[in-house]
Design a protein around this motif. Structure first.
Motif, PDB file in Angstrom:
ATOM      1  N   SER A  18      -0.474 -15.910   1.586  1.00 43.85           N
ATOM      2  CA  SER A  18      -0.846 -14.515   1.422  1.00 43.85           C
ATOM      3  C   SER A  18      -0.737 -14.108  -0.043  1.00 43.85           C
ATOM      4  CB  SER A  18       0.047 -13.621   2.283  1.00 43.85           C
ATOM      5  OG  SER A  18       1.382 -13.746   1.885  1.00 43.85           O
ATOM      6  N   VAL A  21       2.471  -8.930  -2.921  1.00 41.59           N
ATOM      7  CA  VAL A  21       2.490  -7.482  -2.749  1.00 41.59           C
ATOM      8  C   VAL A  21       2.471  -6.869  -4.139  1.00 41.59           C
ATOM      9  CG1 VAL A  21       3.856  -5.535  -1.933  1.00 41.59           C
ATOM     10  CG2 VAL A  21       3.797  -7.653  -0.607  1.00 41.59           C
ATOM     11  N   ARG A  55       4.399  -4.518  10.490  1.00 40.03           N
ATOM     12  CA  ARG A  55       3.487  -4.609   9.339  1.00 40.03           C
ATOM     13  C   ARG A  55       4.218  -4.663   8.002  1.00 40.03           C
ATOM     14  NH1 ARG A  55      -0.156   0.250  10.168  1.00 40.03           N
ATOM     15  NH2 ARG A  55       1.895   1.105  10.487  1.00 40.03           N
ATOM     16  N   GLN A  57       4.747  -6.875   4.634  1.00 35.08           N
ATOM     17  CA  GLN A  57       4.278  -7.969   3.797  1.00 35.08           C
ATOM     18  C   GLN A  57       5.338  -8.209   2.724  1.00 35.08           C
ATOM     19  OE1 GLN A  57       1.845  -5.159   4.091  1.00 35.08           O
ATOM     20  NE2 GLN A  57       1.400  -6.137   6.034  1.00 35.08           N
ATOM     21  N   SER A  68       6.051  -4.497   1.331  1.00 36.16           N
ATOM     22  CA  SER A  68       5.111  -3.418   1.582  1.00 36.16           C
ATOM     23  C   SER A  68       5.171  -3.149   3.077  1.00 36.16           C
ATOM     24  CB  SER A  68       3.709  -3.873   1.169  1.00 36.16           C
ATOM     25  OG  SER A  68       2.733  -2.980   1.611  1.00 36.16           O
ATOM     26  N   SER A  71       0.048  -0.577   6.380  1.00 35.31           N
ATOM     27  CA  SER A  71      -1.227  -1.235   6.144  1.00 35.31           C
ATOM     28  C   SER A  71      -1.242  -1.896   4.769  1.00 35.31           C
ATOM     29  CB  SER A  71      -2.343  -0.197   6.228  1.00 35.31           C
ATOM     30  OG  SER A  71      -3.526  -0.700   5.695  1.00 35.31           O
ATOM     31  N   ARG A  72      -1.802  -3.088   4.693  1.00 34.02           N
ATOM     32  CA  ARG A  72      -1.874  -3.789   3.408  1.00 34.02           C
ATOM     33  C   ARG A  72      -2.696  -2.993   2.403  1.00 34.02           C
ATOM     34  NH1 ARG A  72      -0.850  -8.276   0.861  1.00 34.02           N
ATOM     35  NH2 ARG A  72      -0.160  -9.694   2.462  1.00 34.02           N
ATOM     36  N   SER A  73      -3.730  -2.288   2.871  1.00 37.02           N
ATOM     37  CA  SER A  73      -4.591  -1.546   1.954  1.00 37.02           C
ATOM     38  C   SER A  73      -4.021  -0.179   1.574  1.00 37.02           C
ATOM     39  CB  SER A  73      -5.980  -1.374   2.564  1.00 37.02           C
ATOM     40  OG  SER A  73      -5.886  -0.618   3.753  1.00 37.02           O
ATOM     41  N   ALA A  75      -0.206   1.116   1.983  1.00 36.14           N
ATOM     42  CA  ALA A  75       1.168   1.008   2.468  1.00 36.14           C
ATOM     43  C   ALA A  75       1.855   2.366   2.522  1.00 36.14           C
ATOM     44  CB  ALA A  75       1.972   0.065   1.577  1.00 36.14           C
TER      45      ALA A  75
END
Length: 116
Positions: A18, A21, A55, A57, A68, A71-73, A75
């Motif tokens: 991945s 972050v 969720r 990361q 994070s 949401s990854r997009s 946070a």
């Protein structure tokens, strides 16, 4: 040639990791929602938060673990776990306009549980 073939799966797996972050620059300079120290090690706290929150990361650079949450997009929270003398300094920020998922009370509760 056999050695080369043995390395191919390792290279492919490393490439599929991945992405780190990377909090937005404005999040780095925000006043913290939580700023505490703990006797627990950064990896222990990160594992605990990952177990309690959805969720999450994780990335690590120069010994500092960055989480994070959300949401990854977009946070909801960013958490920095910085090693210090025998423990960890924890900084949590909630960027302006970020969703409240999880709610602030839940986030504070999970931080408290994971740092004691």
């Amino acid at each position: 040639m056999k050695r080369l073939l043995l390395l191919v799966p390792a290279v492919v797996l490393a490439a599929c990791g991945s992405s780190p972050v990377v909090p937005p620059q404005e999040a780095v300079s925000l006043p913290p929602l939580v700023y505490v120290s703990s006797a627990r090690q950064p990896d222990d706290i990160a594992r605990c938060l990952d177990d309690r929150l959805s969720r999450v990361q994780k990335s690590s650079e120069n010994g500092v673990i960055t989480l994070s949450v959300g949401s990854r997009s977009h946070a909801a929270y960013y958490v920095w776990l910085t090693p210090s003398r025998g423990g960890t300094v924890i900084k949590v920020v909630h960027p302006d306009g970020a969703p409240d998922d999880p709610a602030e009370e839940e986030m504070r509760f999970d931080i408290a549980r994971c740092t004691t």
